[in-house]
Design an enzyme around this catalytic site. Structure first.
Site, PDB file in Angstrom:
ATOM      1  N   GLU A 104      -0.858  -6.746  15.640  1.00  0.00           N
ATOM      2  CA  GLU A 104       0.032  -7.731  16.265  1.00  0.00           C
ATOM      3  C   GLU A 104      -0.417  -8.049  17.701  1.00  0.00           C
ATOM      4  OE1 GLU A 104       4.532  -8.225  15.462  1.00  0.00           O
ATOM      5  OE2 GLU A 104       4.422  -6.919  17.207  1.00  0.00           O
ATOM      6  N   ILE A 120       0.860  -1.186   0.000  1.00  0.00           N
ATOM      7  CA  ILE A 120       0.000   0.000   0.000  1.00  0.00           C
ATOM      8  C   ILE A 120       0.901   1.242   0.000  1.00  0.00           C
ATOM      9  CG2 ILE A 120      -1.825   1.228   1.250  1.00  0.00           C
ATOM     10  CD1 ILE A 120      -2.871  -1.487   0.702  1.00  0.00           C
TER      11      ILE A 120
HETATM   12  C1  LIG Z   1       8.077  -8.086  11.478  1.00  0.00           C
HETATM   13  C2  LIG Z   1       6.821  -7.733  12.175  1.00  0.00           C
HETATM   14  O1  LIG Z   1       6.328  -8.461  12.991  1.00  0.00           O
HETATM   15  N1  LIG Z   1       6.273  -6.568  11.796  1.00  0.00           N
HETATM   16  C3  LIG Z   1       5.117  -5.989  12.457  1.00  0.00           C
HETATM   17  C4  LIG Z   1       5.515  -4.621  12.983  1.00  0.00           C
HETATM   18  O2  LIG Z   1       6.276  -3.887  12.143  1.00  0.00           O
HETATM   19  P1  LIG Z   1       6.823  -3.030  11.023  1.00  0.00           P
HETATM   20  O3  LIG Z   1       7.389  -1.838  11.636  1.00  0.00           O
HETATM   21  O4  LIG Z   1       7.755  -3.838  10.196  1.00  0.00           O
HETATM   22  O5  LIG Z   1       5.511  -2.645  10.156  1.00  0.00           O
HETATM   23  P2  LIG Z   1       5.463  -2.267   8.619  1.00  0.00           P
HETATM   24  O6  LIG Z   1       5.834  -0.860   8.446  1.00  0.00           O
HETATM   25  O7  LIG Z   1       6.239  -3.263   7.851  1.00  0.00           O
HETATM   26  O8  LIG Z   1       3.902  -2.453   8.309  1.00  0.00           O
HETATM   27  C5  LIG Z   1       3.355  -3.728   8.189  1.00  0.00           C
HETATM   28  C6  LIG Z   1       2.992  -4.035   6.727  1.00  0.00           C
HETATM   29  O9  LIG Z   1       1.856  -3.275   6.342  1.00  0.00           O
HETATM   30  C7  LIG Z   1       1.979  -2.911   4.961  1.00  0.00           C
HETATM   31  N2  LIG Z   1       2.021  -1.449   4.841  1.00  0.00           N
HETATM   32  C8  LIG Z   1       2.211  -0.632   5.908  1.00  0.00           C
HETATM   33  C9  LIG Z   1       2.207   0.757   5.762  1.00  0.00           C
HETATM   34  C10 LIG Z   1       2.016   1.321   4.473  1.00  0.00           C
HETATM   35  O10 LIG Z   1       2.006   2.553   4.252  1.00  0.00           O
HETATM   36  N3  LIG Z   1       1.835   0.466   3.424  1.00  0.00           N
HETATM   37  C11 LIG Z   1       1.843  -0.897   3.566  1.00  0.00           C
HETATM   38  O11 LIG Z   1       1.698  -1.621   2.587  1.00  0.00           O
HETATM   39  C12 LIG Z   1       3.260  -3.560   4.440  1.00  0.00           C
HETATM   40  O12 LIG Z   1       2.947  -4.808   3.877  1.00  0.00           O
HETATM   41  C13 LIG Z   1       4.078  -3.698   5.702  1.00  0.00           C
HETATM   42  O13 LIG Z   1       5.089  -4.679   5.597  1.00  0.00           O
HETATM   43  O14 LIG Z   1       4.382  -3.910  13.502  1.00  0.00           O
HETATM   44  C14 LIG Z   1       3.307  -3.722  12.585  1.00  0.00           C
HETATM   45  C15 LIG Z   1       2.160  -3.036  13.316  1.00  0.00           C
HETATM   46  O15 LIG Z   1       2.595  -2.078  14.198  1.00  0.00           O
HETATM   47  C16 LIG Z   1       2.825  -5.052  12.054  1.00  0.00           C
HETATM   48  O16 LIG Z   1       2.275  -5.795  13.126  1.00  0.00           O
HETATM   49  C17 LIG Z   1       3.993  -5.804  11.452  1.00  0.00           C
HETATM   50  O17 LIG Z   1       3.564  -7.078  11.002  1.00  0.00           O
END
Ligand SMILES: CC(=O)N[C@H]1[C@@H](OP(=O)(O)OP(=O)(O)OC[C@H]2O[C@@H](n3ccc(=O)[nH]c3=O)[C@H](O)[C@@H]2O)O[C@H](CO)[C@H](O)[C@@H]1O
Ligand SMILES: [Mn+2]
Length: 308
Positions: A243, A61
């Site tokens: 999560e 996204i």
């Molecule tokens: C490795 C792990 O456990 N990661 C978790 C963590 O980290 P993260 O900090 O790694 O979250 P993140 O930024 O990767 O977001 C989760 C996922 O949502 C999607 N995304 C998000 C924002 C955006 O603008 N566009 C988009 O496509 C994308 O697939 C991304 O990988 O915390 C998030 C919520 O707080 C989610 O629970 C993630 O699963």
């Protein structure tokens, strides 16, 4: 009797564990998958016999589309090689995703599915549960046997195969595998549906990789989405978004297989001795740049320019 191909391998032992440096089984008798504890040839043959179909769903996204290419290219090398795989990319930028021309291996297909977008990145994370629930009910359930749901800011760097599959599987978060319950970042406010009391909980699971049969994933995502909506009515947001709800679910509906942190690693944690393989690894990102429309730097620049 054997049907055609004979398969030769070392006899399993009853008294000598293949590894003694890690725990291979939970108290509810779910295996914890570590390198060196299984024979992939046996597993591949068993899953091959059933002709299993595996779905891998991920969200791209807004700016997160930048992670797509590396994700798919590394998945082609390491994810369920030799099995039937459907990639499901949920995106608000269908046209942009269509521009990529991924070369996929035999028996592997890629589908681009429309997803709504949300202003706040937190809402994008939360709503993944609703989107997966709906697509599972309307589509995935007819197309695949197992579904894995993954963060997209990741890349595969070693095999993730059928050893990881089971009715319901969760991944032990790389930041918490050796910590006490008190250190888990579960939701601790009793008003939230994600609330977990201090004397409960087994592991801290990462939302970045989980899965199961489509039936089980429907139940899981439906539970989490309902909890998220109930919280919304009370104006409360769980500490780690979806999560937190996932961790709540896993306490009462325990995973039938757990993936060790080999299946979700972050190189910022170093490489401890027990970690023989890093299969699925976080791609470093600048949170502010990637999650927001305009980065803080851009905003600072803009406000500086405005002052001059
Ligand atoms: C490795 C792990 O456990 N990661 C978790 C963590 O980290 P993260 O900090 O790694 O979250 P993140 O930024 O990767 O977001 C989760 C996922 O949502 C999607 N995304 C998000 C924002 C955006 O603008 N566009 C988009 O496509 C994308 O697939 C991304 O990988 O915390 C998030 C919520 O707080 C989610 O629970 C993630 O699963
Ligand atoms: Mn992520």
């Amino acid at each position: 009797m054997h049907c055609g191909k004979r398969m030769l391998y070392e006899k399993p032992q009853a008294l000598t564990p293949p590894r003694t440096d890690v725990v291979m089984m939970t108290p509810w008798l779910a295996p914890i998958v570590w390198n060196g504890t299984y024979n992939i040839d046996i597993l591949n043959a068993q899953f091959q016999l059933r002709g299993v179909r595996i779905g891998l769903a991920m969200f791209a996204i807004k700016k997160y589309v930048v992670f797509l290419q590396q994700f798919i290219e590394t998945a082609e090398k390491f994810f369920m090689v030799g099995h039937k795989v459907n990639y499901y990319i949920l995106t608000d930028r269908v046209e942009e995703v269509h521009q990529y021309n991924f070369k996929l291996g035999e028996g592997r297909q890629l589908f681009t599915l429309q997803s709504p977008t949300y202003k706040r990145w937190q809402d994008i994370c939360f709503r993944r549960m609703e989107m997966i629930r709906n697509y599972t009910r309307d589509r995935f359930i007819n197309e695949v046997d197992y579904l894995a749901v993954a963060d997209i800011d990741m890349q595969f760097s070693d095999d993730v195969g059928v050893e990881s599959l089971s009715e319901l599987f969760g991944t032990i978060h790389p930041g918490f595998y050796n910590l006490s319950r008190q250190s888990f970042t579960y939701e601790r406010r009793a008003e939230s549906r994600a609330y977990i009391p201090p004397d409960e909980g087994d592991f801290y699971y990462a939302a970045g990789y989980f899965g199961g049969t489509t039936e089980e994933i429907y139940k899981l995502t439906n539970y989490c989405h309902n909890g998220i909506m109930a919280d919304r009515k009370k104006n409360i947001e769980a500490l780690w978004h979806e999560e937190s709800h996932l961790n709540k679910y896993f306490i009462y509906y325990k995973p039938t297989k757990l993936l060790s942190p080999e299946y979700l690693w972050d190189n910022r944690m170093g490489i401890p001795g027990f970690l023989k393989r890093r299969r699925f690894v976080a791609v470093p990102k600048n949170h502010n740049e990637i999650r927001n429309k305009r980065s803080i730097k851009e905003k600072q620049r803009a406000s500086k320019n405005a002052k001059h």
